[in-house]
Design a protein around this motif. Structure first.
Motif, PDB file in Angstrom:
ATOM      1  N   TYR A  39     -67.542  69.069  10.146  1.00  0.00           N
ATOM      2  CA  TYR A  39     -67.056  68.135   9.322  1.00  0.00           C
ATOM      3  C   TYR A  39     -66.189  67.168  10.406  1.00  0.00           C
ATOM      4  N   CYS A  76     -72.490  55.574   0.643  1.00  0.00           N
ATOM      5  CA  CYS A  76     -71.512  55.481  -0.046  1.00  0.00           C
ATOM      6  C   CYS A  76     -71.813  54.252  -1.110  1.00  0.00           C
ATOM      7  N   VAL A  91     -79.307  60.402   9.554  1.00  0.00           N
ATOM      8  CA  VAL A  91     -79.210  59.289   9.243  1.00  0.00           C
ATOM      9  C   VAL A  91     -79.926  58.211   9.676  1.00  0.00           C
ATOM     10  N   TYR A  97     -78.629  52.648   5.761  1.00  0.00           N
ATOM     11  CA  TYR A  97     -77.364  53.673   6.368  1.00  0.00           C
ATOM     12  C   TYR A  97     -76.547  52.697   7.043  1.00  0.00           C
ATOM     13  N   CYS A 100     -71.357  54.221  11.240  1.00  0.00           N
ATOM     14  CA  CYS A 100     -69.948  54.064  11.490  1.00  0.00           C
ATOM     15  C   CYS A 100     -69.659  54.380  13.143  1.00  0.00           C
ATOM     16  N   VAL A 104     -72.702  59.839  14.788  1.00  0.00           N
ATOM     17  CA  VAL A 104     -73.096  60.384  13.531  1.00  0.00           C
ATOM     18  C   VAL A 104     -74.666  60.918  13.546  1.00  0.00           C
ATOM     19  N   SER A 106     -75.555  63.137  10.624  1.00  0.00           N
ATOM     20  CA  SER A 106     -76.028  63.427   9.110  1.00  0.00           C
ATOM     21  C   SER A 106     -74.533  63.189   8.307  1.00  0.00           C
ATOM     22  N   GLU A 107     -74.873  62.994   6.946  1.00  0.00           N
ATOM     23  CA  GLU A 107     -73.870  62.505   6.150  1.00  0.00           C
ATOM     24  C   GLU A 107     -73.918  63.084   4.917  1.00  0.00           C
ATOM     25  N   VAL A 109     -72.227  62.608   0.855  1.00  0.00           N
ATOM     26  CA  VAL A 109     -71.237  61.864   0.025  1.00  0.00           C
ATOM     27  C   VAL A 109     -71.300  62.342  -1.558  1.00  0.00           C
ATOM     28  N   ASP A 123     -66.704  61.436   1.233  1.00  0.00           N
ATOM     29  CA  ASP A 123     -67.649  61.122   2.401  1.00  0.00           C
ATOM     30  C   ASP A 123     -67.523  61.815   3.476  1.00  0.00           C
ATOM     31  N   ASP A 125     -69.217  62.621   7.565  1.00  0.00           N
ATOM     32  CA  ASP A 125     -69.925  62.275   8.531  1.00  0.00           C
ATOM     33  C   ASP A 125     -69.917  63.686   9.540  1.00  0.00           C
ATOM     34  N   SER A 126     -71.199  64.028  10.060  1.00  0.00           N
ATOM     35  CA  SER A 126     -71.356  65.141  11.084  1.00  0.00           C
ATOM     36  C   SER A 126     -72.006  64.529  12.283  1.00  0.00           C
TER      37      SER A 126
END
Length: 151
Positions: A39, A76, A91, A97, A100, A104, A106-107, A109, A123, A125-126
């Protein structure tokens, strides 16, 4: 499992009425980021008044320009419309997408409901490719249920 260990900590933190709701949300973000190694960015977005957009209220991780997200835009924004969990293993493979950070990979939500209404979301992000499992979904649903109690 780390999620089971974190549940009582989340509950205890959110029940602390000595600090503001926003501070409790920030501390929850920090707790998750500090204890779950994939995370890398954790934030809470909420519906911005009567507008069809989300507004970032609390987060930890790299600074973001995405303070306001229109409904339907990005992951999101899609969750704000669909009312469903959205797990993105890669992503780069998502047309809608909003990047950010270039790091990043993967994500995830998860929508946050209060009285049956989608009022926001958590939310995450990884920087790790495809780390999120159903256990993450269930845990984050729990976190959102606890957050809803203090809103």
């Amino acid at each position: 499992m780390i999620f089971e260990d974190l549940k009582p900590k989340v509950e205890q933190l959110l029940k602390n009425n000595d600090i503001t709701v926003t501070e409790r949300l920030e501390l929850t973000c920090q707790l998750l980021k500090d204890n779950i190694n994939y995370y890398d960015w954790v934030g809470f977005y909420f519906k911005n008044g009567d507008k069809d957009e989300l507004k970032l209220r609390a987060y930890v991780g790299e600074e973001t320009d995405h303070i306001i997200i229109p409904f339907g835009k990005g992951i999101c924004g899609q969750v704000a419309v669909s009312n469903e969990n959205f797990v993105v293993p890669d992503v780069q493979a998502q047309d809608n997408y909003i990047a950010c950070s270039l790091t990043v990979k993967s994500e995830i939500v998860i929508p946050l409901f209060k009285n049956g209404e989608n009022i926001g979301q958590i939310d995450i992000d990884s920087e790790t490719p495809d780390p999120f499992t159903e256990k993450d979904e269930r845990f984050l649903e729990f976190v959102n249920q606890e957050v809803a109690k203090i809103l």
